[in-house]
Design a protein around this motif. Structure first.
Motif, PDB file in Angstrom:
ATOM      1  N   ASP A  44     -38.738  42.242  14.964  1.00  0.00           N
ATOM      2  CA  ASP A  44     -37.721  42.368  14.980  1.00  0.00           C
ATOM      3  C   ASP A  44     -36.792  44.026  14.365  1.00  0.00           C
ATOM      4  O   ASP A  44     -37.581  44.464  13.415  1.00  0.00           O
ATOM      5  CB  ASP A  44     -36.654  41.867  14.357  1.00  0.00           C
ATOM      6  CG  ASP A  44     -35.486  41.596  14.949  1.00  0.00           C
ATOM      7  OD1 ASP A  44     -34.785  42.620  14.578  1.00  0.00           O
ATOM      8  OD2 ASP A  44     -34.512  40.709  15.445  1.00  0.00           O
ATOM      9  N   ASN A  73     -36.268  43.477  20.161  1.00  0.00           N
ATOM     10  CA  ASN A  73     -34.987  42.256  19.529  1.00  0.00           C
ATOM     11  C   ASN A  73     -35.980  41.184  19.282  1.00  0.00           C
ATOM     12  O   ASN A  73     -37.196  40.825  19.531  1.00  0.00           O
ATOM     13  CB  ASN A  73     -34.253  41.865  20.427  1.00  0.00           C
ATOM     14  CG  ASN A  73     -34.596  41.614  22.434  1.00  0.00           C
ATOM     15  OD1 ASN A  73     -35.080  40.021  22.188  1.00  0.00           O
ATOM     16  ND2 ASN A  73     -34.283  42.694  22.453  1.00  0.00           N
ATOM     17  N   GLU A  74     -35.911  40.146  18.285  1.00  0.00           N
ATOM     18  CA  GLU A  74     -35.821  38.777  17.971  1.00  0.00           C
ATOM     19  C   GLU A  74     -36.874  37.922  19.262  1.00  0.00           C
ATOM     20  O   GLU A  74     -37.887  37.457  19.689  1.00  0.00           O
ATOM     21  CB  GLU A  74     -35.695  38.099  17.098  1.00  0.00           C
ATOM     22  CG  GLU A  74     -36.201  36.960  16.192  1.00  0.00           C
ATOM     23  CD  GLU A  74     -35.318  36.032  15.401  1.00  0.00           C
ATOM     24  OE1 GLU A  74     -35.595  35.565  14.575  1.00  0.00           O
ATOM     25  OE2 GLU A  74     -34.747  35.227  16.237  1.00  0.00           O
ATOM     26  N   LEU A  75     -35.936  37.804  20.067  1.00  0.00           N
ATOM     27  CA  LEU A  75     -36.046  37.107  21.535  1.00  0.00           C
ATOM     28  C   LEU A  75     -37.498  37.664  22.408  1.00  0.00           C
ATOM     29  O   LEU A  75     -38.364  36.940  22.327  1.00  0.00           O
ATOM     30  CB  LEU A  75     -34.954  36.837  22.119  1.00  0.00           C
ATOM     31  CG  LEU A  75     -35.545  36.336  24.045  1.00  0.00           C
ATOM     32  CD1 LEU A  75     -35.563  34.596  23.366  1.00  0.00           C
ATOM     33  CD2 LEU A  75     -33.796  35.922  24.582  1.00  0.00           C
ATOM     34  N   ASP A  76     -37.115  39.025  22.326  1.00  0.00           N
ATOM     35  CA  ASP A  76     -38.468  39.724  23.431  1.00  0.00           C
ATOM     36  C   ASP A  76     -39.473  39.922  22.950  1.00  0.00           C
ATOM     37  O   ASP A  76     -41.033  39.628  23.209  1.00  0.00           O
ATOM     38  CB  ASP A  76     -37.884  41.024  23.539  1.00  0.00           C
ATOM     39  CG  ASP A  76     -36.753  40.896  24.856  1.00  0.00           C
ATOM     40  OD1 ASP A  76     -36.902  39.902  25.140  1.00  0.00           O
ATOM     41  OD2 ASP A  76     -36.565  41.945  25.212  1.00  0.00           O
ATOM     42  N   ASN A  79     -41.686  36.708  22.951  1.00  0.00           N
ATOM     43  CA  ASN A  79     -41.623  36.125  23.410  1.00  0.00           C
ATOM     44  C   ASN A  79     -43.108  36.672  24.119  1.00  0.00           C
ATOM     45  O   ASN A  79     -44.242  36.443  24.575  1.00  0.00           O
ATOM     46  CB  ASN A  79     -40.987  36.758  24.658  1.00  0.00           C
ATOM     47  CG  ASN A  79     -39.488  35.532  25.333  1.00  0.00           C
ATOM     48  OD1 ASN A  79     -39.607  33.803  25.051  1.00  0.00           O
ATOM     49  ND2 ASN A  79     -38.778  36.004  25.713  1.00  0.00           N
ATOM     50  N   ASN A 167     -27.632  43.873  18.427  1.00  0.00           N
ATOM     51  CA  ASN A 167     -28.644  43.881  19.581  1.00  0.00           C
ATOM     52  C   ASN A 167     -27.462  42.498  20.471  1.00  0.00           C
ATOM     53  O   ASN A 167     -28.204  41.845  19.392  1.00  0.00           O
ATOM     54  CB  ASN A 167     -30.417  43.771  19.910  1.00  0.00           C
ATOM     55  CG  ASN A 167     -30.362  43.514  20.753  1.00  0.00           C
ATOM     56  OD1 ASN A 167     -30.158  42.986  21.482  1.00  0.00           O
ATOM     57  ND2 ASN A 167     -31.115  44.949  21.229  1.00  0.00           N
ATOM     58  N   ALA A 168     -27.782  41.920  21.247  1.00  0.00           N
ATOM     59  CA  ALA A 168     -27.351  40.741  21.971  1.00  0.00           C
ATOM     60  C   ALA A 168     -28.466  40.167  22.017  1.00  0.00           C
ATOM     61  O   ALA A 168     -27.999  38.311  21.613  1.00  0.00           O
ATOM     62  CB  ALA A 168     -27.064  41.058  22.959  1.00  0.00           C
ATOM     63  N   LYS A 169     -29.204  40.457  21.299  1.00  0.00           N
ATOM     64  CA  LYS A 169     -30.694  38.929  21.101  1.00  0.00           C
ATOM     65  C   LYS A 169     -31.345  39.135  19.702  1.00  0.00           C
ATOM     66  O   LYS A 169     -32.709  38.837  19.730  1.00  0.00           O
ATOM     67  CB  LYS A 169     -31.799  38.906  22.621  1.00  0.00           C
ATOM     68  CG  LYS A 169     -31.499  38.961  23.971  1.00  0.00           C
ATOM     69  CD  LYS A 169     -32.045  38.655  24.613  1.00  0.00           C
ATOM     70  CE  LYS A 169     -32.218  40.791  25.242  1.00  0.00           C
ATOM     71  NZ  LYS A 169     -33.723  40.307  26.615  1.00  0.00           N
ATOM     72  N   SER A 170     -31.344  39.560  18.696  1.00  0.00           N
ATOM     73  CA  SER A 170     -31.761  39.978  17.361  1.00  0.00           C
ATOM     74  C   SER A 170     -31.374  38.818  16.825  1.00  0.00           C
ATOM     75  O   SER A 170     -30.622  37.456  17.099  1.00  0.00           O
ATOM     76  CB  SER A 170     -30.941  40.707  17.300  1.00  0.00           C
ATOM     77  OG  SER A 170     -29.656  40.760  16.285  1.00  0.00           O
ATOM     78  N   SER A 171     -32.719  38.996  15.452  1.00  0.00           N
ATOM     79  CA  SER A 171     -32.223  38.478  14.617  1.00  0.00           C
ATOM     80  C   SER A 171     -31.358  37.754  13.940  1.00  0.00           C
ATOM     81  O   SER A 171     -30.455  37.273  13.039  1.00  0.00           O
ATOM     82  CB  SER A 171     -33.693  38.157  13.659  1.00  0.00           C
ATOM     83  OG  SER A 171     -32.881  39.620  13.140  1.00  0.00           O
ATOM     84  N   HIS A 174     -28.696  35.877  16.163  1.00  0.00           N
ATOM     85  CA  HIS A 174     -29.480  34.317  15.882  1.00  0.00           C
ATOM     86  C   HIS A 174     -28.984  33.289  14.463  1.00  0.00           C
ATOM     87  O   HIS A 174     -28.392  32.500  14.457  1.00  0.00           O
ATOM     88  CB  HIS A 174     -31.153  33.900  16.323  1.00  0.00           C
ATOM     89  CG  HIS A 174     -31.729  33.171  15.617  1.00  0.00           C
ATOM     90  ND1 HIS A 174     -32.452  32.752  14.772  1.00  0.00           N
ATOM     91  CD2 HIS A 174     -31.890  32.161  16.499  1.00  0.00           C
ATOM     92  CE1 HIS A 174     -33.095  31.690  14.564  1.00  0.00           C
ATOM     93  NE2 HIS A 174     -32.332  30.845  16.136  1.00  0.00           N
TER      94      HIS A 174
END
Length: 319
Positions: A44, A73-76, A79, A167-171, A174
Motif C-alpha cells: 500500500d 493501493n491495498e486492493l490491487d 489482488n 486513494n479510493a481503494k487504499s487501506s 478500508h
C-alpha cells in the motif's frame, strides 16, 4: 580404454547433466535465495516511507539482493498476491479465511505477519484553529450527516467539509469504512481522492476547508528523533473516544499514545507472505520482523509489533 568407449562415456555424462539441469530448473524461472537475487512485491502506497528505509538497509546488509517495491493501493496489492504475480505484499489487514483457503486449495501456505502499528492521522490546514475532534463527529462527517464545519465546531468560520483520501481503494478508506463506519460506505458529499499520501498533505496545506486522513508515518519531521514533531505546513488533529472532544481527553498519533491505547485510530500493518520456495520474499519479510527492522519502524514513528517497549515515567521538578 578405447577411443570409442571414451566417447560413449562422455556422451552419457553430457546427456545425464542436461537431464539433471532440466529436472532441477527453478520453478517459474526463479533463482532468488533467502538473501540474494531480485524480487518485486506490492505495498500500500501509504507505507512507502517506511518500506523505502527497510529496502535501503536490507540491500546494504545483503548486497546481492535487489528489492523492487510496487506501490499501489491495498486492493490491487492483495489482488496481485492472490494471482501469484508476487509472493509478498504489505497491507493494513490480515488475509481473510476465504483467501487463506484459496491459497491452501492451490497448495500454498499463506501467512499474515504483523510488523507494526500505525496511527491513522487526521490533518487540517495550518490556519484551521480546530484542534480536537471526537470519533462520533468523524463518523458524522464521513457518513454525510454533517457537511459544514460549523455543524461540528459552532465557532468555525470555515465552509463545507472537504474530505481528502490518498486513494479510493487504499487501506485508509478500508479502515474508515470497516472500523469507523461499521461497514457502511463513506457518504460525504465532498470527497477528494488523490493518488498518493504526499498529495493529501499538499492538498490540505493549500485548502482551508480540507480535512485529510493519512497514515502517521508520512507526518513525522525527520529532523526530530523523538517523533513528537509533525510537519509544519499542516496541523494534526487530536482525537477523542468520548462524544465531546476536549484537549484533556483527545490524543495525537504519537507512539506512546498508540502504545497505551489512548489514541483510538490504530491499524496493524501486515506482511502477507505466500512464497513456497523460502526465497527472497521470506528473507525480506523476516527482516521486517527482525530487531533491526523493528528498530527502523520505531525510528520512523510507528509502534513496532515485535519490539520490547520499555516506558518510564519522568517527574519534572519545578524547583
Amino acid at each position: 580404454m578405447t577411443k570409442r568407449t571414451f566417447n560413449i562415456l562422455v556422451g552419457l555424462t553430457l546427456i545425464l547433466g542436461l537431464l539433471w539441469s532440466c529436472h532441477n530448473k527453478p520453478k517459474n524461472g526463479r533463482t532468488d535465495t533467502y538473501s540474494s537475487g531480485t524480487m518485486s512485491f506490492t505495498s500500500d502506497e501509504s507505507f512507502s516511507p517506511i518500506i523505502e528505509e527497510m529496502r535501503e538497509v536490507f540491500e546494504h546488509t545483503y548486497p546481492q539482493a535487489t528489492i523492487k517495491p510496487i506501490y499501489t493501493n491495498e486492493l490491487d496489492g492483495i489482488n496481485s498476491l492472490m494471482q501469484t504475480k508476487v509472493w509478498l505484499t504489505v497491507a493494513a489487514r490480515r488475509l481473510r479465511d476465504s483467501e487463506v483457503k484459496n491459497f491452501a486449495d492451490r497448495k500454498l501456505i499463506a501467512r499474515s505477519i504483523p510488523i507494526a502499528y500505525d496511527g491513522l492521522a487526521l490533518i487540517v490546514n495550518n490556519e484551521n484553529p480546530d484542534t480536537c475532534i471526537s470519533i462520533k463527529d468523524i463518523k458524522r462527517i464521513l457518513g454525510g450527516e454533517v457537511t459544514k464545519w460549523k455543524e461540528v465546531f459552532p465557532q468555525s468560520k470555515l465552509g463545507t467539509f472537504d474530505v481528502v483520501f490518498d486513494n479510493a481503494k487504499s487501506s485508509t478508506v478500508h479502515f474508515c469504512v470497516d472500523s469507523i463506519l461499521g461497514g457502511k460506505p463513506i457518504n460525504s458529499p465532498n470527497i477528494e481522492a488523490v493518488k498518493k499520501s504526499e498529495e493529501v498533505i499538499n492538498y490540505v496545506s493549500t485548502h482551508k476547508d480540507a480535512i485529510g486522513i493519512i497514515g502517521s508515518n508520512w507526518l513525522n519531521d525527520a529532523r526530530d528523533t523523538t517523533n513528537v514533531t509533525f510537519k509544519k505546513n499542516i496541523r494534526v488533529v487530536s482525537v477523542s473516544r468520548l462524544d465531546e472532544a476536549t484537549p484533556m481527553n483527545s490524543w495525537k498519533p504519537y507512539q506512546y499514545y498508540i502504545y497505551n491505547g489512548n489514541y483510538p485510530l490504530v491499524r496493524t500493518i501486515y506482511a502477507l507472505l505466500t512464497d513456497p520456495r523460502q526465497g527472497l520474499p521470506w528473507g525480506f519479510s523476516n527482516f521486517l520482523q527482525s530487531p533491526i527492522g523493528q528498530k527502523i519502524i520505531f525510528k520512523a514513528g510507528l509502534l513496532p509489533a515485535r519490539g520490547n517497549m520499555a516506558v518510564r515515567e519522568v517527574v519534572v521538578s519545578k524547583n
